[in-house]
Write a protein that holds these residues in place. Structure first.
Motif: not given
Length: 287
Positions: A30-42, A167-171
């Motif tokens: 998969i190719a996607e943009g910048l990683p999810g910004k929801n660092v608290d979730l990870r 990935m879109g949600i931030g996981f």
């Protein structure tokens, strides 16, 4: 099929991922943009205790078994009270499992019962012979017969979509609750896929078989396995997209949503549990 660099840049700028598959239907990358910004979730995902992971896994697997039971009740030719009752009890046992290993055993028993009855849901209008599946059961890597090839391809599509959703949600889709982390294995996507296997993937398989959308010419056997030809993959993809656009009433929230949206809802419910915004995870279970 190739995608130009300009097209990839445009898609990524619009947060649209680009995915690649092998000719056999395996999800390659998969190719996607910048990683999810929801660092608290990870952070919350990685800090989840074994007990919290087990509780979430219990609910996912129990939901999967209940959906499998409903699938058989709705589609099997002839009554299957014994298998239905066994699946009902296994769904209850899944909620009471004391360890991930015990839960794995319960899930495996339910899967054997379910797939042992799966050919009973294939109607007389099917142009594909499922007798090999009746003899060999569920096989993978490679699938040994057309029915197994269809199941594997549809599961791949489902896991691909859930990987992108998570990935879109931030996981981090590679760190799961039930499936153990392993190199290259989207464990969390496989976790979330459990409750959608019957609802989406297996429903598509039955649809293309019972509607005569695929036939013997859509499969090729080689090197001890069976795979879909290009014509078969196109037919399955059309049916899969139709299923994702089908609307249902979400049992927890009471409003209508397409299956594609429901998959996103379930991922967000999981995220809310991870962050402490909800007490318990509720699996997507059809009535």
């Amino acid at each position: 099929m190739t995608v130009s660099a300009q097209a990839v840049r445009t898609l990524l700028s619009r947060d649209i991922p680009v995915l690649w598959f092998s000719y056999g239907g395996w999800f390659s990358g998969i190719a996607e943009g910048l990683p999810g910004k929801n660092v608290d979730l990870r952070i919350a995902q990685f800090r989840a205790s074994e007990q919290q992971q087990l509780e979430i896994a219990r609910r996912m697997i129990s939901g999967k078994i209940r959906n499998s039971r409903t699938m058989l009740r709705r589609n099997a030719r002839g009554e299957m009270p014994r298998v239905g009752e066994q699946l009902k009890q296994l769904a209850i046992q899944a909620m009471q499992a004391e360890s991930s290993q015990q839960l794995l055993g319960i899930e495996g028993t339910a899967a054997r019962l379910y797939f042992g009855s799966f050919p009973a849901m294939v109607g007389k209008n099917s142009r594909v012979d499922v007798s090999d599946f009746q003899e060999n059961g569920r096989t993978r890597r490679p699938p040994k017969d057309p029915l197994n090839a269809l199941l594997s391809f549809c599961y791949t599509l489902l896991v691909k979509d859930l990987t992108v959703t998570l990935m879109g949600i931030g996981f981090d889709p590679y760190y799961g609750m039930f499936h153990k982390p392993r190199f290259g294995r989207p464990a969390l996507a496989l976790d979330l896929a459990e409750e959608f296997r019957s609802l989406v993937a297996e429903s598509v398989v039955l649809q293309v078989l019972n509607n005569g959308e695929v036939g013997p010419q859509d499969f090729q056997s080689r090197a001890g396995g069976c795979m879909l030809e290009a014509s078969g993959r196109k037919a399955v993809l059309r049916a899969y997209e139709r299923r994702l656009e089908q609307e249902i009433t979400h049992p927890q929230f009471g409003y209508k949503a397409a299956y594609r949206r429901v998959m996103d809802i379930q991922a967000r419910v999981l995220g809310a549990v991870m962050l402490g915004e909800l007490d318990d995870y509720t699996a997507m279970v059809t009535r």
